[in-house]
Design a protein around this motif. Sequence first.
Motif, PDB file in Angstrom:
ATOM      1  N   VAL A  49      47.611  34.920  47.523  1.00 45.39           N
ATOM      2  CA  VAL A  49      47.429  36.012  46.554  1.00 45.39           C
ATOM      3  C   VAL A  49      48.800  36.415  45.978  1.00 45.39           C
ATOM      4  O   VAL A  49      48.946  36.623  44.774  1.00 45.39           O
ATOM      5  N   SER A 111      40.905  30.500  52.158  1.00 47.26           N
ATOM      6  CA  SER A 111      42.029  30.152  53.028  1.00 47.26           C
ATOM      7  C   SER A 111      42.597  28.808  52.579  1.00 47.26           C
ATOM      8  O   SER A 111      41.833  27.890  52.281  1.00 47.26           O
ATOM      9  N   THR A 112      43.892  28.704  52.579  1.00 50.42           N
ATOM     10  CA  THR A 112      44.539  27.481  52.092  1.00 50.42           C
ATOM     11  C   THR A 112      44.371  26.356  53.115  1.00 50.42           C
ATOM     12  O   THR A 112      44.576  26.574  54.305  1.00 50.42           O
ATOM     13  N   TYR A 147      50.850  26.888  51.624  1.00 46.91           N
ATOM     14  CA  TYR A 147      50.429  26.024  52.738  1.00 46.91           C
ATOM     15  C   TYR A 147      49.593  26.893  53.680  1.00 46.91           C
ATOM     16  O   TYR A 147      49.661  28.131  53.627  1.00 46.91           O
ATOM     17  N   GLY A 149      48.752  29.074  56.702  1.00 47.38           N
ATOM     18  CA  GLY A 149      49.625  29.841  57.593  1.00 47.38           C
ATOM     19  C   GLY A 149      49.672  29.256  58.997  1.00 47.38           C
ATOM     20  O   GLY A 149      50.688  29.345  59.691  1.00 47.38           O
ATOM     21  N   HIS A 354      45.609  49.311  50.716  1.00 49.28           N
ATOM     22  CA  HIS A 354      44.605  49.732  51.710  1.00 49.28           C
ATOM     23  C   HIS A 354      44.916  51.122  52.252  1.00 49.28           C
ATOM     24  O   HIS A 354      44.159  51.652  53.059  1.00 49.28           O
ATOM     25  N   LEU A 393      48.043  42.331  44.477  1.00 54.74           N
ATOM     26  CA  LEU A 393      46.945  42.620  43.546  1.00 54.74           C
ATOM     27  C   LEU A 393      46.232  43.854  44.053  1.00 54.74           C
ATOM     28  O   LEU A 393      45.611  43.829  45.121  1.00 54.74           O
ATOM     29  N   LYS A 416      35.243  44.690  51.166  1.00 57.21           N
ATOM     30  CA  LYS A 416      35.294  43.224  51.096  1.00 57.21           C
ATOM     31  C   LYS A 416      34.063  42.597  51.741  1.00 57.21           C
ATOM     32  O   LYS A 416      33.507  41.628  51.242  1.00 57.21           O
TER      33      LYS A 416
HETATM   34  N1  LIG Z   1      43.647  44.682  48.950  1.00 53.31           N
HETATM   35  C1  LIG Z   1      44.425  43.608  48.980  1.00 53.31           C
HETATM   36  N2  LIG Z   1      44.078  42.579  49.769  1.00 53.31           N
HETATM   37  C2  LIG Z   1      44.896  41.503  49.769  1.00 53.31           C
HETATM   38  C3  LIG Z   1      46.070  41.403  48.994  1.00 53.31           C
HETATM   39  N3  LIG Z   1      46.641  40.212  49.248  1.00 53.31           N
HETATM   40  C4  LIG Z   1      45.856  39.587  50.143  1.00 53.31           C
HETATM   41  N4  LIG Z   1      44.784  40.359  50.452  1.00 53.31           N
HETATM   42  C5  LIG Z   1      43.718  40.104  51.452  1.00 53.31           C
HETATM   43  O1  LIG Z   1      44.202  39.171  52.405  1.00 53.31           O
HETATM   44  C6  LIG Z   1      43.356  38.014  52.444  1.00 53.31           C
HETATM   45  C7  LIG Z   1      44.210  36.796  52.673  1.00 53.31           C
HETATM   46  O2  LIG Z   1      45.046  36.579  51.551  1.00 53.31           O
HETATM   47  P1  LIG Z   1      45.604  35.112  51.228  1.00 53.31           P
HETATM   48  O3  LIG Z   1      46.576  35.242  50.113  1.00 53.31           O
HETATM   49  O4  LIG Z   1      44.514  34.141  51.090  1.00 53.31           O
HETATM   50  O5  LIG Z   1      46.383  34.848  52.600  1.00 53.31           O
HETATM   51  P2  LIG Z   1      47.188  33.537  53.005  1.00 53.31           P
HETATM   52  O6  LIG Z   1      48.459  33.999  53.666  1.00 53.31           O
HETATM   53  O7  LIG Z   1      47.336  32.638  51.848  1.00 53.31           O
HETATM   54  O8  LIG Z   1      46.237  32.927  54.110  1.00 53.31           O
HETATM   55  P3  LIG Z   1      46.101  31.379  54.589  1.00 53.31           P
HETATM   56  O9  LIG Z   1      45.918  30.539  53.380  1.00 53.31           O
HETATM   57  O10 LIG Z   1      44.902  31.415  55.478  1.00 53.31           O
HETATM   58  O11 LIG Z   1      47.366  31.059  55.345  1.00 53.31           O
HETATM   59  C8  LIG Z   1      42.632  38.026  51.097  1.00 53.31           C
HETATM   60  O12 LIG Z   1      41.398  37.375  51.197  1.00 53.31           O
HETATM   61  C9  LIG Z   1      42.453  39.523  50.842  1.00 53.31           C
HETATM   62  O13 LIG Z   1      41.375  40.038  51.569  1.00 53.31           O
HETATM   63  C10 LIG Z   1      46.409  42.529  48.170  1.00 53.31           C
HETATM   64  O14 LIG Z   1      47.424  42.556  47.460  1.00 53.31           O
HETATM   65  N5  LIG Z   1      45.550  43.594  48.214  1.00 53.31           N
END
Ligand SMILES: Nc1nc2c(ncn2[C@@H]2O[C@H](COP(=O)(O)OP(=O)(O)OP(=O)(O)O)[C@@H](O)[C@H]2O)c(=O)[nH]1
Length: 479
Positions: A49, A111-112, A147, A149, A354, A393, A416
């Motif tokens: 994100v 998830s990545t 990548y 996590g 949050h 975001l 969510k």
């Molecule tokens: N409200 C809110 N939730 C967020 C934000 N960024 C991430 N999230 C939450 O965190 C979850 C995981 O975010 P990702 O960006 O997919 O996390 P990641 O680190 O890429 O995770 P992996 O790919 O599993 O390693 C999302 O599905 C959202 O629920 C943000 O800025 N605001």
Amino acid sequence: MSIPNKLGGLIRQSGLTDWPEQLKMSVERGMEQRVRLAVTGLSRSGKTVFISALARHLLQSEQGRSLPFFAAASEGRIVATRDLSTESPSPFPLQQCLAGLQASPPHWPNSTEALSEIRLALRYRRKPGLGRALGEHSTLYLDLIDYPGEWLLDLPMLTLSFEQWCKQQQALFASTPRTEVAADWIAQQSGIDWLAPAPEGLRQQLTERYRSLLQQLREPPYNLSLLQPGRLLMPAELAGSPLLDLFPIIQNWPEAPENADTNSLFTQLQQAYNDYCEQVVRPFYRNHFRHFDRQIVLVDCLKTLNSGESCFNDMQLALTTLLHSFQYGRNSLFRRLFRPRINRVLFAATKADHVTANQHHNLDQFLRLMIEAAQREIRFEQVETRCLALSSLRATEAAQARLDGQHLSCLRGHRKDTGEEIALFPGEVPTELPRAEDWNSDRFRFVDFAPRPLPAGPLRPEHHIRLDQAIEYLLGDLF
Ligand SMILES: Nc1nc2c(ncn2[C@@H]2O[C@H](COP(=O)(O)OP(=O)(O)OP(=O)(O)O)[C@@H](O)[C@H]2O)c(=O)[nH]1
Ligand SMILES: [Mg+2]
């Protein structure tokens, strides 16, 4: 000494053998300003994100509207931007992530499951002054990788032998909640003669049990982070490969391993561990985790508050262990050209949307507690660090409620899990480590929100919280 000899000496000292290629890359690097930003974060911390939001805002930064604290953009000095990711063999799926966030109803990216790269080119006007002698305009190329996590926690395995890794895992499994969750698996290990010839398929069978154990520990209510090998949880192209038939020996460590049968579990596991490190982890490290200039470490502090003390301790240990895998230090000109090191680190508490705005300062403070040990080590290398709560975001908006005649700051958004619209008072973030009774009291119940629909047109400052401050801290001095 002639200049070429001198240069040769310097290059030999630096350990570079293929120096003409390095020299070429370095000169290019010096002229063009190539910056590699390490986006570091455990699984679900918010990397994908963050990268999507960062790219989306930077790619519209010539309009100078959505990032008021990013000086180069707000001063109108970004003149053009471009996404060069399509040149990569594994481009970051930016359009796919944005499409999900623009859908109706919008959803977060999945998830990545594999590595991808993004490269942004930002053409900018230099500040008046010395730099202008090099021309009015320049380009900064920003490289990032995304990548899973889970893979990140494999990096520390590179510094451990099989025996050291097993001893480390033994210590982890001696504390709660691992001891309780893994009780059967630990008991099963007690009955195994590790040095005797092993029946066909036993290693695979025991690995399967270990994999489901790791899966269980990753999920609520435990939400643990320090789970190795990471590829057992997110195998990608290695699904089904014997390289992943690997688990630690934590009971009954053999007295004389040198007497192990060649077909024993000990021999098989030690070999699998060495192969995993050399054939999976080392190439991942060598190809992607060296040569960073700047780093952002994304931390989901609210998850630890929701999940309790063992989750907090585990995440703290995981982050401290992990940061040993990166190279920090001040960059001399020579080093910047040949072997860059990370010289600025931002620790960011993600998902600040949050909590209400009056809690952002507390979230900064709580993050500081969480990364204290890691930050101390990095600072010792004279590397600049900062802590900042942000939201890449923003999924919620501020609302007011009245309770007993008093105004209360609240949040409004969609849950969510159910999609239901809610307005709630999310509670306070502590600025000190909670006491045992607070951890155990259900005091913290921060809710996860679904994203708000992202507009197809330009984004505005209210689409993020402090993302612009993060960008200014990480990159602002380079423009
Ligand atoms: N409200 C809110 N939730 C967020 C934000 N960024 C991430 N999230 C939450 O965190 C979850 C995981 O975010 P990702 O960006 O997919 O996390 P990641 O680190 O890429 O995770 P992996 O790919 O599993 O390693 C999302 O599905 C959202 O629920 C943000 O800025 N605001
Ligand atoms: Mg991701």
